[in-house]
Design a protein around this motif. Structure first.
Motif, PDB file in Angstrom:
ATOM      1  N   UNK A 194       0.855  18.033   4.641  1.00 50.76           N
ATOM      2  CA  UNK A 194       1.985  17.217   5.104  1.00 50.76           C
ATOM      3  C   UNK A 194       2.018  15.856   4.399  1.00 50.76           C
ATOM      4  N   UNK A 195       0.841  15.322   4.060  1.00 49.98           N
ATOM      5  CA  UNK A 195       0.820  14.061   3.293  1.00 49.98           C
ATOM      6  C   UNK A 195       1.470  14.265   1.926  1.00 49.98           C
ATOM      7  N   UNK A 196       1.041  15.317   1.234  1.00 52.33           N
ATOM      8  CA  UNK A 196       1.581  15.564  -0.109  1.00 52.33           C
ATOM      9  C   UNK A 196       3.076  15.873  -0.052  1.00 52.33           C
ATOM     10  N   UNK A 197       3.498  16.590   0.974  1.00 59.38           N
ATOM     11  CA  UNK A 197       4.933  16.855   1.152  1.00 59.38           C
ATOM     12  C   UNK A 197       5.684  15.544   1.379  1.00 59.38           C
ATOM     13  N   UNK A 198       5.054  14.651   2.161  1.00 61.27           N
ATOM     14  CA  UNK A 198       5.677  13.342   2.414  1.00 61.27           C
ATOM     15  C   UNK A 198       5.909  12.562   1.130  1.00 61.27           C
ATOM     16  N   UNK A 199       4.913  12.567   0.235  1.00 60.68           N
ATOM     17  CA  UNK A 199       5.093  11.863  -1.041  1.00 60.68           C
ATOM     18  C   UNK A 199       6.202  12.513  -1.861  1.00 60.68           C
ATOM     19  N   UNK A 202       0.844  -1.193   0.000  1.00 59.18           N
ATOM     20  CA  UNK A 202       0.000   0.000   0.000  1.00 59.18           C
ATOM     21  C   UNK A 202       0.874   1.234   0.000  1.00 59.18           C
ATOM     22  N   UNK A 203       0.306   2.349  -0.452  1.00 57.28           N
ATOM     23  CA  UNK A 203       1.050   3.612  -0.441  1.00 57.28           C
ATOM     24  C   UNK A 203       1.368   3.979   1.008  1.00 57.28           C
ATOM     25  N   UNK A 204       2.294   4.903   1.199  1.00 59.15           N
ATOM     26  CA  UNK A 204       2.584   5.308   2.573  1.00 59.15           C
ATOM     27  C   UNK A 204       1.371   6.022   3.159  1.00 59.15           C
ATOM     28  N   UNK A 205       1.216   5.859   4.468  1.00 54.24           N
ATOM     29  CA  UNK A 205       0.160   6.557   5.212  1.00 54.24           C
ATOM     30  C   UNK A 205      -1.268   6.069   4.925  1.00 54.24           C
ATOM     31  N   UNK A 206      -1.419   4.870   4.327  1.00 58.25           N
ATOM     32  CA  UNK A 206      -2.801   4.387   4.169  1.00 58.25           C
ATOM     33  C   UNK A 206      -3.229   3.542   5.369  1.00 58.25           C
ATOM     34  N   UNK A 207      -2.322   3.383   6.339  1.00 57.77           N
ATOM     35  CA  UNK A 207      -2.725   2.704   7.584  1.00 57.77           C
ATOM     36  C   UNK A 207      -2.238   1.273   7.734  1.00 57.77           C
ATOM     37  N   UNK A 208      -1.171   0.886   7.011  1.00 59.50           N
ATOM     38  CA  UNK A 208      -0.709  -0.510   7.071  1.00 59.50           C
ATOM     39  C   UNK A 208      -0.309  -0.937   8.484  1.00 59.50           C
ATOM     40  N   UNK A 209       0.501  -0.101   9.140  1.00 58.69           N
ATOM     41  CA  UNK A 209       0.987  -0.467  10.473  1.00 58.69           C
ATOM     42  C   UNK A 209      -0.170  -0.590  11.465  1.00 58.69           C
ATOM     43  N   UNK A 210      -1.070   0.392  11.464  1.00 59.44           N
ATOM     44  CA  UNK A 210      -2.219   0.350  12.398  1.00 59.44           C
ATOM     45  C   UNK A 210      -3.045  -0.909  12.194  1.00 59.44           C
ATOM     46  N   UNK A 212       5.545  -2.481   3.961  1.00 56.71           N
ATOM     47  CA  UNK A 212       6.469  -1.426   3.573  1.00 56.71           C
ATOM     48  C   UNK A 212       5.823  -0.662   2.440  1.00 56.71           C
ATOM     49  N   UNK A 213       6.211   0.602   2.270  1.00 60.03           N
ATOM     50  CA  UNK A 213       5.453   1.369   1.284  1.00 60.03           C
ATOM     51  C   UNK A 213       6.111   1.524  -0.068  1.00 60.03           C
ATOM     52  N   UNK A 214       7.408   1.339  -0.148  1.00 59.46           N
ATOM     53  CA  UNK A 214       8.032   1.587  -1.459  1.00 59.46           C
ATOM     54  C   UNK A 214       8.622   0.291  -1.984  1.00 59.46           C
ATOM     55  N   UNK A 215       7.919  -0.811  -1.724  1.00 61.40           N
ATOM     56  CA  UNK A 215       8.490  -2.123  -2.000  1.00 61.40           C
ATOM     57  C   UNK A 215       8.892  -2.309  -3.453  1.00 61.40           C
ATOM     58  N   UNK A 216       7.933  -2.113  -4.346  1.00 59.96           N
ATOM     59  CA  UNK A 216       8.188  -2.365  -5.760  1.00 59.96           C
ATOM     60  C   UNK A 216       9.311  -1.482  -6.282  1.00 59.96           C
ATOM     61  N   UNK A 224      -7.725   8.895   3.562  1.00 59.55           N
ATOM     62  CA  UNK A 224      -6.421   8.760   4.225  1.00 59.55           C
ATOM     63  C   UNK A 224      -6.652   8.766   5.738  1.00 59.55           C
ATOM     64  N   UNK A 225      -6.206   7.715   6.453  1.00 60.04           N
ATOM     65  CA  UNK A 225      -6.590   7.558   7.857  1.00 60.04           C
ATOM     66  C   UNK A 225      -6.347   8.789   8.728  1.00 60.04           C
ATOM     67  N   UNK A 226      -5.217   9.452   8.540  1.00 64.07           N
ATOM     68  CA  UNK A 226      -4.923  10.600   9.407  1.00 64.07           C
ATOM     69  C   UNK A 226      -5.901  11.755   9.153  1.00 64.07           C
TER      70      UNK A 226
END
Length: 454
Positions: free
Chosen positions: A220-225, A29-37, A123-127, A198-200
């Motif tokens: 902050x999400x868009x900056x993160x990407x 999944x993309x970063x910040x979509x809630x994988x860890x939670x 992990x978010x950038x696997x591929x 987006x969960x946050x």
């Protein structure tokens, strides 16, 4: 990361837990979509204990080295966490696994040496990492699940609209949805379109019910990407990635060309490569054109693809769209209906549940001078379902009826802002077919309604 709300993927994780011949699971999944939670919540519900290795920490990474056997790796983890690992009772969660090629390789040995142990990696950038550094997952030794931004029904659960969520999740063609309730659900769907999944962002909205409070979170999400760009590209290529991230929300739900994309003078190959990378990072998806009316879908790489950005909330934020603007113009007319294709596309991707949308495309008529086009074609089970996303109550359905004539399908689908209904329409040559009209808030129930329509 804010609070956890009910995610539908938890039921898939429970199925995986109980499956015979289960393999280590990689959650994509993309970063910040809630994988860890999601994984931690699953661990809390389904296991006695969860060991959470975060490979950003050096002492957690040290568990994986070429010299350690599987037994030694597990023993190191037990000592590090002062916890006994018991197959069937312990969930071993390896987070940020893209940081270590050795950890990725180790998944195979967990499968071979400790088949009873439940292992999940995320992990978010696997591929992207795999491409860039030549890592790879052990083929045939792992399985995958994909996590997307929250769907509409998950959003309803998060904001405490439990009755609406129950209705949306259980609706069948026999369910009577009174008009005043239909209007309420459409209103909530408009809110979802603006907030997104987006969960946050969702969490911030549940706490504040203020759209204004969401701006810094989106920013902050868009900056993160954008910051991630440097993790997966050379400096020379990062400008193309940055441009595509910045420009894409303006083209969400639209057919795009790489040439002059977003008004740039970049070469189409550079834009296309950047999109390949961002598609692997699950930040965007390109829906390809196909003239197939049956399986398998063959895609024409020369036709312009349709762009679906990660999340409708981010798109609205970037376009500066407010709830008032949406209400005033009706979801279908806003941004010429492109936003409705974005939000429907996003829900369809979640239904199809995979990163490579081989089971989803759009249809075009394969004839000289033909302009017929159907917004989406999606494979659900053994059915190929044509879907038109339409404005207002009516809207021309010419392309759908041409598709019905060429495919002999008994049922076509329109997603619109009216209530659910089925009616008989005619193809240009006079053959009847059923038209299933579903409101935006029932896209998640597409399969059930479609089977009833056949």
């Amino acid at each position: 990361m804010g609070g956890m709300f009910e995610r539908n993927i938890l039921s898939d994780l429970l199925k995986w837990k109980g499956k015979a011949g289960r393999k280590p699971l990689v959650l994509r999944g993309a970063r910040q979509v809630g994988k860890t939670s999601v994984v931690l919540e699953f661990g809390r519900r389904a296991f006695k204990n969860t060991i959470h290795l975060n490979l950003e920490k050096a002492e957690h990474r040290a568990a994986f080295s070429q010299t350690l056997s599987t037994a030694q790796t597990l023993h190191y983890i037990e000592v590090l966490f002062n916890t006994q690992i018991v197959a069937g009772e312990t969930l071993l969660f390896i987070d940020e696994i893209q940081i270590s090629g050795l950890a990725m390789a180790q998944l195979r040995y967990f499968y071979e040496d400790s088949p009873g142990l439940h292992v999940i990696a995320a992990g978010s950038l696997l591929e992207v990492k795999i491409d860039k550094e030549g890592f790879s997952f052990p083929v045939g030794r792992v399985e995958y699940l994909y996590l997307f931004p929250a769907t509409f029904d998950e959003f309803l659960g998060a904001i405490g609209e439990t009755e609406s969520r129950k209705l949306v999740l259980s609706a069948t063609p026999k369910t009577e949805i009174p008009l005043h309730i239909h209007h309420l659900l459409m209103q909530k769907f408009l809110t979802y379109t603006i907030v997104g999944g987006m969960p946050e962002v969702v969490w911030t909205y549940t706490k504040t019910t203020s759209f204004a409070a969401l701006s810094p979170v989106f920013e902050s999400l868009l900056t993160g990407y954008s910051d991630d760009v440097y993790k997966y590209a050379s400096l020379a290529k990062s400008k193309y990635l940055q441009h595509v991230i910045d420009a894409s929300p303006n083209y969400a739900g639209q057919l795009i060309t790489y040439e002059r994309f977003g008004g740039s003078s970049y070469k189409s190959k550079d834009i296309s490569d950047a999109m390949d990378t961002l598609e692997k990072a699950m930040v965007l998806t390109r829906i390809r054109g196909s003239f197939s009316t049956r399986f398998p879908l063959t895609f024409n790489q020369k036709k312009p693809p349709k762009l679906i950005f990660l999340d409708t909330g981010m798109v609205c934020y970037r376009l500066g769209l407010t709830l008032a603007a949406l209400e005033a113009s009706n979801l279908d007319d806003v941004a010429r209906g492109k936003l409705s294709e974005q939000v429907v596309g996003q829900e369809l991707l979640t239904i199809s549940g995979s990163l490579r949308p081989s089971g989803i495309g759009y249809w075009y008529r394969h004839k000289a001078g033909a302009t017929a086009e159907v917004d989406f074609l999606i494979k659900i089970g053994e059915q190929l379902i044509p879907i038109e996303v339409k404005s207002g109550k009516a809207g021309k359905l010419k392309s759908l009826s041409i598709y019905a004539a060429e495919s002999h399908t008994p049922c076509c689908v329109r997603i619109y802002s009216g209530p659910p209904q089925t009616q008989i329409e005619k193809t240009p040559d006079g053959h009847p077919y059923r038209l299933l009209s579903l409101p935006f808030y029932l896209v998640g129930r597409l399969a059930e309604y479609y089977h009833a329509c056949l």
